[in-house]
Design a protein around this motif. Structure first.
Motif, PDB file in Angstrom:
ATOM      1  N   TYR A  53       0.683  -1.251   0.096  1.00  0.00           N
ATOM      2  CA  TYR A  53      -0.213   0.006  -0.073  1.00  0.00           C
ATOM      3  C   TYR A  53       0.803   1.388  -0.008  1.00  0.00           C
ATOM      4  O   TYR A  53       0.153   2.299  -0.436  1.00  0.00           O
ATOM      5  CB  TYR A  53      -1.062   0.149   1.020  1.00  0.00           C
ATOM      6  N   ALA A  54       2.076   1.149   0.076  1.00  0.00           N
ATOM      7  CA  ALA A  54       2.852   2.381   0.267  1.00  0.00           C
ATOM      8  C   ALA A  54       2.877   3.439  -1.060  1.00  0.00           C
ATOM      9  O   ALA A  54       2.731   4.466  -0.757  1.00  0.00           O
ATOM     10  CB  ALA A  54       4.520   2.158   0.742  1.00  0.00           C
ATOM     11  N   ALA A  55       3.119   2.885  -1.948  1.00  0.00           N
ATOM     12  CA  ALA A  55       2.830   3.714  -3.278  1.00  0.00           C
ATOM     13  C   ALA A  55       1.489   4.667  -3.185  1.00  0.00           C
ATOM     14  O   ALA A  55       1.629   5.669  -3.529  1.00  0.00           O
ATOM     15  CB  ALA A  55       3.194   2.954  -4.522  1.00  0.00           C
ATOM     16  N   ARG A  56       0.335   3.677  -3.026  1.00  0.00           N
ATOM     17  CA  ARG A  56      -0.859   4.484  -3.358  1.00  0.00           C
ATOM     18  C   ARG A  56      -0.916   5.491  -1.946  1.00  0.00           C
ATOM     19  O   ARG A  56      -1.644   6.557  -2.438  1.00  0.00           O
ATOM     20  CB  ARG A  56      -1.822   3.343  -3.317  1.00  0.00           C
ATOM     21  N   MET A  57      -0.574   5.100  -0.892  1.00  0.00           N
ATOM     22  CA  MET A  57      -0.515   6.004  -0.063  1.00  0.00           C
ATOM     23  C   MET A  57       0.193   7.111   0.056  1.00  0.00           C
ATOM     24  O   MET A  57       0.162   8.498   0.473  1.00  0.00           O
ATOM     25  CB  MET A  57      -0.441   5.433   1.704  1.00  0.00           C
ATOM     26  N   MET A  58       1.343   6.972  -0.488  1.00  0.00           N
ATOM     27  CA  MET A  58       2.262   8.290  -0.833  1.00  0.00           C
ATOM     28  C   MET A  58       1.497   9.426  -1.719  1.00  0.00           C
ATOM     29  O   MET A  58       1.620  10.521  -1.483  1.00  0.00           O
ATOM     30  CB  MET A  58       3.734   7.521  -1.426  1.00  0.00           C
ATOM     31  N   ALA A  59       0.828   8.685  -2.786  1.00  0.00           N
ATOM     32  CA  ALA A  59      -0.008   9.505  -3.614  1.00  0.00           C
ATOM     33  C   ALA A  59      -0.933  10.350  -2.967  1.00  0.00           C
ATOM     34  O   ALA A  59      -1.020  11.581  -2.928  1.00  0.00           O
ATOM     35  CB  ALA A  59      -0.378   8.838  -4.738  1.00  0.00           C
ATOM     36  N   VAL A  60      -1.506   9.925  -1.711  1.00  0.00           N
ATOM     37  CA  VAL A  60      -2.421  10.789  -1.031  1.00  0.00           C
ATOM     38  C   VAL A  60      -1.566  11.627  -0.168  1.00  0.00           C
ATOM     39  O   VAL A  60      -2.208  12.708  -0.128  1.00  0.00           O
ATOM     40  CB  VAL A  60      -3.180   9.515   0.033  1.00  0.00           C
ATOM     41  N   CYS A  61      -0.637  11.331   0.421  1.00  0.00           N
ATOM     42  CA  CYS A  61       0.417  12.269   1.129  1.00  0.00           C
ATOM     43  C   CYS A  61       0.953  13.287   0.348  1.00  0.00           C
ATOM     44  O   CYS A  61       0.619  14.433   0.985  1.00  0.00           O
ATOM     45  CB  CYS A  61       1.400  11.357   2.015  1.00  0.00           C
ATOM     46  N   PHE A  69       9.445  15.699   1.212  1.00  0.00           N
ATOM     47  CA  PHE A  69       9.871  15.321   2.364  1.00  0.00           C
ATOM     48  C   PHE A  69       8.813  15.334   3.496  1.00  0.00           C
ATOM     49  O   PHE A  69       8.537  14.378   4.381  1.00  0.00           O
ATOM     50  CB  PHE A  69      11.014  16.297   2.905  1.00  0.00           C
ATOM     51  N   GLU A  70       7.852  16.404   3.194  1.00  0.00           N
ATOM     52  CA  GLU A  70       6.817  16.544   4.279  1.00  0.00           C
ATOM     53  C   GLU A  70       5.865  15.254   3.993  1.00  0.00           C
ATOM     54  O   GLU A  70       5.251  14.611   4.900  1.00  0.00           O
ATOM     55  CB  GLU A  70       6.166  17.915   3.845  1.00  0.00           C
ATOM     56  N   ALA A  71       5.929  14.976   2.874  1.00  0.00           N
ATOM     57  CA  ALA A  71       4.654  13.814   2.444  1.00  0.00           C
ATOM     58  C   ALA A  71       5.227  12.322   2.951  1.00  0.00           C
ATOM     59  O   ALA A  71       4.523  11.658   3.556  1.00  0.00           O
ATOM     60  CB  ALA A  71       4.483  13.550   1.028  1.00  0.00           C
ATOM     61  N   GLU A  72       6.542  12.318   3.054  1.00  0.00           N
ATOM     62  CA  GLU A  72       7.264  10.999   3.573  1.00  0.00           C
ATOM     63  C   GLU A  72       6.937  11.089   5.169  1.00  0.00           C
ATOM     64  O   GLU A  72       6.821   9.979   5.624  1.00  0.00           O
ATOM     65  CB  GLU A  72       8.672  11.075   3.402  1.00  0.00           C
ATOM     66  N   ASP A  73       7.266  12.108   5.900  1.00  0.00           N
ATOM     67  CA  ASP A  73       6.864  12.299   7.261  1.00  0.00           C
ATOM     68  C   ASP A  73       5.401  11.854   7.669  1.00  0.00           C
ATOM     69  O   ASP A  73       5.216  11.028   8.359  1.00  0.00           O
ATOM     70  CB  ASP A  73       7.101  13.687   7.745  1.00  0.00           C
ATOM     71  N   VAL A  74       4.285  12.376   6.674  1.00  0.00           N
ATOM     72  CA  VAL A  74       3.131  11.917   7.018  1.00  0.00           C
ATOM     73  C   VAL A  74       2.729  10.301   6.739  1.00  0.00           C
ATOM     74  O   VAL A  74       2.414   9.752   7.615  1.00  0.00           O
ATOM     75  CB  VAL A  74       2.081  12.704   5.995  1.00  0.00           C
ATOM     76  N   GLU A  77       4.328   8.341   9.673  1.00  0.00           N
ATOM     77  CA  GLU A  77       3.576   8.620  10.860  1.00  0.00           C
ATOM     78  C   GLU A  77       2.104   7.841  10.482  1.00  0.00           C
ATOM     79  O   GLU A  77       1.655   7.073  11.692  1.00  0.00           O
ATOM     80  CB  GLU A  77       3.073   9.838  10.927  1.00  0.00           C
ATOM     81  N   GLY A  78       1.554   7.793   9.433  1.00  0.00           N
ATOM     82  CA  GLY A  78       0.624   7.156   8.983  1.00  0.00           C
ATOM     83  C   GLY A  78       0.824   5.609   9.320  1.00  0.00           C
ATOM     84  O   GLY A  78      -0.272   4.970   9.817  1.00  0.00           O
ATOM     85  N   ILE A  99      -6.676   2.148   5.506  1.00  0.00           N
ATOM     86  CA  ILE A  99      -5.556   2.798   5.809  1.00  0.00           C
ATOM     87  C   ILE A  99      -5.503   4.324   5.215  1.00  0.00           C
ATOM     88  O   ILE A  99      -4.776   5.255   5.719  1.00  0.00           O
ATOM     89  CB  ILE A  99      -4.598   1.915   4.903  1.00  0.00           C
ATOM     90  N   ARG A 100      -6.204   4.562   4.150  1.00  0.00           N
ATOM     91  CA  ARG A 100      -6.352   5.920   3.506  1.00  0.00           C
ATOM     92  C   ARG A 100      -6.749   6.962   4.379  1.00  0.00           C
ATOM     93  O   ARG A 100      -6.354   7.941   4.592  1.00  0.00           O
ATOM     94  CB  ARG A 100      -7.309   5.750   2.397  1.00  0.00           C
ATOM     95  N   ARG A 101      -7.765   6.614   5.347  1.00  0.00           N
ATOM     96  CA  ARG A 101      -8.406   7.566   6.421  1.00  0.00           C
ATOM     97  C   ARG A 101      -7.392   7.660   7.253  1.00  0.00           C
ATOM     98  O   ARG A 101      -7.034   8.696   7.904  1.00  0.00           O
ATOM     99  CB  ARG A 101      -9.674   6.910   6.933  1.00  0.00           C
ATOM    100  N   VAL A 102      -6.489   6.735   7.898  1.00  0.00           N
ATOM    101  CA  VAL A 102      -5.304   6.802   8.837  1.00  0.00           C
ATOM    102  C   VAL A 102      -4.235   7.804   8.213  1.00  0.00           C
ATOM    103  O   VAL A 102      -3.906   8.737   8.785  1.00  0.00           O
ATOM    104  CB  VAL A 102      -4.719   5.689   8.966  1.00  0.00           C
ATOM    105  N   MET A 103      -3.987   7.863   6.915  1.00  0.00           N
ATOM    106  CA  MET A 103      -3.193   8.787   6.306  1.00  0.00           C
ATOM    107  C   MET A 103      -3.622  10.206   6.377  1.00  0.00           C
ATOM    108  O   MET A 103      -2.920  11.197   6.621  1.00  0.00           O
ATOM    109  CB  MET A 103      -2.947   8.220   4.867  1.00  0.00           C
ATOM    110  N   VAL A 104      -5.091  10.384   5.900  1.00  0.00           N
ATOM    111  CA  VAL A 104      -5.691  11.727   5.903  1.00  0.00           C
ATOM    112  C   VAL A 104      -5.725  12.340   7.488  1.00  0.00           C
ATOM    113  O   VAL A 104      -5.308  13.275   7.523  1.00  0.00           O
ATOM    114  CB  VAL A 104      -7.119  11.558   5.381  1.00  0.00           C
ATOM    115  N   ASN A 105      -6.030  11.534   8.455  1.00  0.00           N
ATOM    116  CA  ASN A 105      -5.786  11.943   9.451  1.00  0.00           C
ATOM    117  C   ASN A 105      -4.484  12.313   9.992  1.00  0.00           C
ATOM    118  O   ASN A 105      -4.174  13.222  10.659  1.00  0.00           O
ATOM    119  CB  ASN A 105      -6.449  10.833  10.839  1.00  0.00           C
ATOM    120  N   ALA A 106      -3.467  11.537   9.610  1.00  0.00           N
ATOM    121  CA  ALA A 106      -1.983  11.908  10.007  1.00  0.00           C
ATOM    122  C   ALA A 106      -1.529  13.144   9.305  1.00  0.00           C
ATOM    123  O   ALA A 106      -0.948  14.109   9.881  1.00  0.00           O
ATOM    124  CB  ALA A 106      -1.089  10.886   9.263  1.00  0.00           C
TER     125      ALA A 106
END
Length: 209
Positions: A53-61, A69-74, A77-78, A99-106
């Motif tokens: 899931y990392a690549a898809r979640m990175m697109a969200v971040c 760099f900021e997206a990688e931190d999110v 943390e996510g 997982i996507r909701r977790v990333m948005v909350n992060a």
């Protein structure tokens, strides 16, 4: 995941029964297997879940962050939150949605931490609303990503939550600690900013065949 190499044998192989090992690729673990493995604390399952899931979640971040760099931190943390709270996942939706909701909350937590540090003058942005004919879906993801990242944080958050995640303005207000009317106003302003930027760049809409 590649199969680990067999250790070298130092013993006399004539003393062992002869057999042939058929090396076939293991099927990818199911969602349920990944969840079970992670809940049991298995590092392999955690790595497999991350890799899936990392690549898809990175697109969200990236949409919420101003820099990679900021997206990688999110993202980091996510995923830490995912592994820490996976036991609360009730399987009422696909794991990816949770997982996507977790990333948005992060991303929201990072926004709250950084918001007091960001000062933006509204005078820098157009007061006019975007025209009704202006449709962001006519442009590709890559065309919009850089422009969305340039938005002031409050506009970027509201735009993503409403246009991408599908939250309504009342929900956005609760998530961000603002009024429903402020959410509507900031979303309209964000669309106007994007329209102005695209017109200034002379970017033609994408026409899918």
């Amino acid at each position: 995941m590649s199969t680990a190499a067999w250790p070298a044998r130092e013993a006399d192989e004539t003393a062992l029964p002869h057999f042939t090992v058929s090396r076939t690729a293991r099927a990818a673990p199911t969602e349920e297997e990944l969840i079970t493995g992670c809940l049991a604390g298995r590092q392999l399952a955690q790595k497999q879940l991350y890799d899936k899931y990392a690549a898809r979640m990175m697109a969200v971040c990236l949409r919420y962050a101003q820099t990679t760099f900021e997206a990688e931190d999110v993202l980091q943390e996510g995923f830490l939150t995912v592994f820490r709270t996976l036991g609360s996942f009730r399987r009422e939706c696909p794991l990816e949605f949770w997982i996507r909701r977790v990333m948005v909350n992060a991303a929201l937590r990072q926004h709250r931490r950084n918001a007091p540090l960001v000062a933006v003058s509204d005078a820098e942005y157009p007061a006019a609303l975007a025209s009704p004919e202006f449709t962001l879906s006519n442009y590709s993801f890559q065309e919009l990503l850089a422009l969305v990242q340039e938005l002031a944080p409050r506009y970027r958050m509201v735009f993503n939550l409403y246009a991408i995640e599908g939250y309504n303005h009342r929900e956005i207000g609760e998530l961000m600690g603002i009024s429903e009317g402020t959410s509507k106003s900031q979303y309209s302003r964000a669309r106007a900013i994007l329209q102005a930027k695209l017109e200034r760049l002379g970017t033609p809409p994408r026409h899918d065949s």
